[in-house]
Design a protein around this motif. Structure first.
Motif, PDB file in Angstrom:
ATOM      1  N   CYS A 177      -1.864  10.747  -3.375  1.00  0.00           N
ATOM      2  CA  CYS A 177      -1.125   9.183  -3.518  1.00  0.00           C
ATOM      3  C   CYS A 177      -1.947   7.913  -3.376  1.00  0.00           C
ATOM      4  CB  CYS A 177      -0.165   9.081  -1.604  1.00  0.00           C
ATOM      5  SG  CYS A 177       0.667   9.895  -1.305  1.00  0.00           S
ATOM      6  N   GLU A 178      -1.404   7.055  -4.033  1.00  0.00           N
ATOM      7  CA  GLU A 178      -2.447   5.478  -4.513  1.00  0.00           C
ATOM      8  C   GLU A 178      -1.782   4.847  -4.277  1.00  0.00           C
ATOM      9  OE1 GLU A 178      -3.102   7.785  -8.857  1.00  0.00           O
ATOM     10  OE2 GLU A 178      -1.639   6.584  -8.616  1.00  0.00           O
ATOM     11  N   VAL A 179      -2.017   3.469  -3.112  1.00  0.00           N
ATOM     12  CA  VAL A 179      -1.169   2.492  -2.801  1.00  0.00           C
ATOM     13  C   VAL A 179      -2.185   1.662  -3.588  1.00  0.00           C
ATOM     14  CG1 VAL A 179      -1.529   0.744  -0.857  1.00  0.00           C
ATOM     15  CG2 VAL A 179      -1.201   3.613  -0.475  1.00  0.00           C
ATOM     16  N   CYS A 207       3.070   8.506  -4.718  1.00  0.00           N
ATOM     17  CA  CYS A 207       2.793  10.012  -4.641  1.00  0.00           C
ATOM     18  C   CYS A 207       3.563  11.060  -5.203  1.00  0.00           C
ATOM     19  CB  CYS A 207       3.552   9.956  -2.662  1.00  0.00           C
ATOM     20  SG  CYS A 207       2.025   9.109  -1.910  1.00  0.00           S
ATOM     21  N   SER A 208       2.809  11.754  -4.958  1.00  0.00           N
ATOM     22  CA  SER A 208       3.784  13.202  -6.332  1.00  0.00           C
ATOM     23  C   SER A 208       4.914  13.199  -5.450  1.00  0.00           C
ATOM     24  CB  SER A 208       2.660  14.645  -5.558  1.00  0.00           C
ATOM     25  OG  SER A 208       1.025  14.166  -6.065  1.00  0.00           O
ATOM     26  N   THR A 218       3.133   8.728   5.327  1.00  0.00           N
ATOM     27  CA  THR A 218       3.195   7.089   6.229  1.00  0.00           C
ATOM     28  C   THR A 218       3.035   5.916   5.935  1.00  0.00           C
ATOM     29  OG1 THR A 218       1.757   8.490   7.718  1.00  0.00           O
ATOM     30  CG2 THR A 218       3.625   9.368   8.441  1.00  0.00           C
ATOM     31  N   VAL A 219       3.070   5.050   5.967  1.00  0.00           N
ATOM     32  CA  VAL A 219       2.252   3.868   6.021  1.00  0.00           C
ATOM     33  C   VAL A 219       2.501   3.077   7.233  1.00  0.00           C
ATOM     34  CG1 VAL A 219       2.475   1.650   5.031  1.00  0.00           C
ATOM     35  CG2 VAL A 219       3.328   3.566   3.217  1.00  0.00           C
ATOM     36  N   GLY A 262       7.092  10.989  -1.676  1.00  0.00           N
ATOM     37  CA  GLY A 262       6.674  11.073  -2.867  1.00  0.00           C
ATOM     38  C   GLY A 262       7.959  10.837  -3.813  1.00  0.00           C
ATOM     39  N   GLN A 263       8.058   9.673  -4.602  1.00  0.00           N
ATOM     40  CA  GLN A 263       9.160   9.822  -6.243  1.00  0.00           C
ATOM     41  C   GLN A 263       8.467  10.637  -7.214  1.00  0.00           C
ATOM     42  OE1 GLN A 263      11.422   6.560  -5.822  1.00  0.00           O
ATOM     43  NE2 GLN A 263      12.685   7.240  -4.137  1.00  0.00           N
TER      44      GLN A 263
END
Length: 162
Positions: free
Chosen positions: A16-18, A72-73, A79-80, A149-150
């Protein structure tokens, strides 16, 4: 001529990347002297302080409806959690300090609570709406926001209003 087989193995792990959405002034933080917006900063504009003021429930005037972009993959669960920086809180409750323009001292406090956006659907078909759910958005237990994630492209980022 001889024929043979060999095996090929590849193991992909989810990631994931934020990212925060940047405004035109992406390195400037909100201050009383310069209320310009940057990243996922929140600006509620100017309000009249009076004894009969109603709760402020409107959106951030900076238009940060997509304040957090999370890539995200595909099908990776994440979760956030959000936590106010200036107070200890697990359920998104925080306090802003009012600063007097003349004395430059903290005089009063304004309480607030971060709330999760409305999410409909499930898995990669979920949709995050630009309305709040009136449910606290904190950093533990049921106050966390769980999503799927999409994909890792910009067009598939999950956009979260704060």
């Amino acid at each position: 001529t001889k024929e043979g087989n060999f095996n090929v193995h590849l193991k992909l792990t989810g990631t994931c990347e934020v990212l925060t959405t940047n405004s035109a002034l992406n390195s400037t933080k909100i201050t009383t002297e310069d209320p310009s917006l940057a990243g996922a900063d929140i600006d509620f504009s100017t309000r009249v302080a009076s004894s009969n003021s109603t709760a402020i429930t409107q959106k951030n005037v900076g238009g940060m409806a997509t304040g957090l972009n999370i890539r995200c993959s595909k099908n990776t669960l994440f979760t956030v959690g959000l936590e106010p920086q200036n107070v200890t809180s697990n359920n998104g409750e925080g306090t802003m300090w009012g600063i007097s323009r003349t004395s430059k001292q903290n005089n009063d406090t304004i309480s607030y609570q971060l709330q999760k956006p409305v999410v409909s659907g499930s898995g990669i078909n979920q949709t995050v709406q630009e309305t709040n759910s009136n449910t606290p958005w904190g950093n533990s237990g049921t106050d966390l926001l769980s999503l799927t994630g999409q994909g890792l492209s910009d067009s598939e980022a999950v956009k979260l209003p704060v």
